[in-house]
Design an enzyme around this catalytic site. Structure first.
Site, PDB file in Angstrom:
ATOM      1  N   LYS A 106      24.427  31.508  -2.589  1.00 47.41           N
ATOM      2  CA  LYS A 106      23.917  30.272  -3.164  1.00 47.41           C
ATOM      3  C   LYS A 106      23.517  30.429  -4.630  1.00 47.41           C
ATOM      4  CE  LYS A 106      21.921  29.286   1.379  1.00 47.41           C
ATOM      5  NZ  LYS A 106      20.680  29.023   2.132  1.00 47.41           N
ATOM      6  N   PRO A 119      21.383  22.619  -1.017  1.00 48.39           N
ATOM      7  CA  PRO A 119      22.772  23.019  -1.260  1.00 48.39           C
ATOM      8  C   PRO A 119      23.039  24.431  -0.733  1.00 48.39           C
ATOM      9  CG  PRO A 119      21.817  22.014  -3.219  1.00 48.39           C
ATOM     10  CD  PRO A 119      20.697  22.218  -2.257  1.00 48.39           C
ATOM     11  N   GLU A 120      24.115  24.569   0.036  1.00 43.81           N
ATOM     12  CA  GLU A 120      24.505  25.866   0.557  1.00 43.81           C
ATOM     13  C   GLU A 120      25.755  26.323  -0.186  1.00 43.81           C
ATOM     14  OE1 GLU A 120      24.581  25.886   4.861  1.00 43.81           O
ATOM     15  OE2 GLU A 120      22.829  24.576   4.978  1.00 43.81           O
ATOM     16  N   ARG A 175      12.642  25.509  11.746  1.00 40.81           N
ATOM     17  CA  ARG A 175      13.640  24.561  11.277  1.00 40.81           C
ATOM     18  C   ARG A 175      14.388  24.023  12.484  1.00 40.81           C
ATOM     19  NH1 ARG A 175      17.200  27.538   7.205  1.00 40.81           N
ATOM     20  NH2 ARG A 175      15.409  28.901   6.924  1.00 40.81           N
TER      21      ARG A 175
END
Length: 284
Positions: free
Chosen positions: A57, A2-3, A271
C-alpha cells in the site's frame, strides 16, 4: 481504506502527469500531511520525478537524490486539476502544472526519505528496476503482484505461525498490500474460514489462498479498484468498479453465489469479516 489495487491504480494514473517534471514549489496546507518529516516537504523543491514505484500500500516518487513516500491512510488521493476543499499539500511544477494530495480524514502522509539496498538484491517494488527501497518501507514484504514474490516461501512462513489465517493474510511483513476487502474475497474463493488456524492448513491450501488473493487483486486493478464512496477515486476523480464484482465483502444477508446460503458478517480482529457459513465452515 485504499488497498493495493487502489494504490496501483493511482500509481499508473499518475505516470503521464508527473514523471519527468521538476518540483518548483511545495505548499503544505495541513500540519499532519508531513508529520513524519522534521523538515516538511521543502527538501523536495528542485527535484525531478524520475519514476513512481509501489510495494503493498506504499507508493514512492523516485528523484535523483531521495524518495517521496506516500501512504494514503483512510482517504488519501492524488488529484490533477482539483478544487477539493481537502487539499493537504500541493506540488507545483516548473511547467506550471500541479499535483494535489487530498485527504479528508488526514490519516495519510507524505514523507521525504532516503533509499537503502533491498535485502534480496531485487527491485524495490513495482515500477522501478532500482535495487533500493525507502527506509520507511523496507520492513514490509513483497506484495503478490511483484514478480519476485515467492508464494512457496510465503506459505511456509504462514504455516509456521500460530495464528488465524486472516491475521496472517493481513500481516504486511509476510506479504504486503492485502487489506480487509481482498482478504475476505480470497478466503471465500479458497473456502477457508478467517479464524482457521494457519498451522492446521496444508501448505497447498495456503499457497492456493495467496494465489486467489493475487488473482482477485489483479482483477480489481483491471477495473480501477473498489469504490464504496468518494473517499477513493483515481487521479482524474473517477471511481473504480470492482465493487460490482465482489463475491462476499459487503454482501451481508445476500445469498452466496456458490450455495445460496446467506452471507454473514462477523467481528474478528476488531473489524468486520464476511463469510459464507456453509462454504467456509467455522473451525471447531
Amino acid at each position: 481504506m485504499p488497498e493495493l489495487p487502489e494504490v496501483e491504480t493511482i500509481r499508473r494514473g499518475l505516470l503521464p502527469h508527473v514523471v519527468g517534471k521538476t518540483i518548483d514549489n511545495v505548499v503544505e496546507l495541513h500540519p499532519r500531511v508531513a508529520r513524519m518529516s522534521p523538515h516538511g516537504l521543502r527538501p523536495l523543491v528542485g527535484d525531478t520525478i524520475l519514476e513512481i514505484a509501489r510495494r503493498g500500500k506504499f507508493m514512492w516518487f523516485v528523484t535523483p537524490t531521495q524518495a517521496l513516500v506516500a501512504h494514503l491512510g483512510m482517504s488519501g488521493q492524488f488529484r490533477i486539476n482539483t478544487n477539493s476543499a481537502h487539499v493537504r499539500a500541493r506540488f507545483e511544477f516548473t511547467d506550471a502544472t500541479s499535483l494535489d494530495f487530498v485527504d479528508q480524514r488526514t490519516f495519510g502522509y507524505l514523507h521525504p526519505d532516503q533509499f537503502q539496498p533491498t535485502i534480496d538484491g531485487g527491485p524495490g517494488g513495482l515500477g522501478t528496476e532500482l535495487a533500493v527501497i525507502p527506509t520507511t518501507v523496507s520492513h514490509i514484504g513483497r506484495d503478490l503482484l511483484d514478480p519476485l514474490a515467492d508464494f512457496s516461501h510465503i506459505a511456509q512462513d504462514v504455516k509456521r505461525r500460530r495464528t488465524e489465517i486472516k491475521r496472517a493474510l493481513l500481516n504486511q511483513n509476510i506479504a504486503s498490500g492485502i487489506g480487509n476487502i481482498y482478504a475476505d474475497e480470497a478466503l471465500w474463493l479458497a473456502r477457508i474460514h478467517p479464524q482457521q488456524l494457519a498451522p492446521t492448513l496444508p501448505l497447498s491450501r495456503i499457497t492456493d489462498l495467496y494465489h486467489h488473493a493475487r488473482d482477485v487483486m489483479e482483477r480489481a486493478v483491471a477495473l480501477g479498484g473498489t469504490s464504496f464512496d468518494k473517499l477513493y477515486v483515481n487521479v482524474n476523480g473517477e471511481s473504480g468498479y470492482f465493487d460490482r464484482s465482489l463475491h462476499v465483502y459487503g454482501k451481508t444477508g445476500q445469498p452466496c453465489e456458490r450455495c445460496g446460503t446467506l452471507i454473514e458478517r462477523i467481528t474478528f480482529m476488531n473489524r468486520s469479516s464476511h463469510v459464507c457459513p456453509a462454504c467456509q465452515r467455522r473451525p471447531r
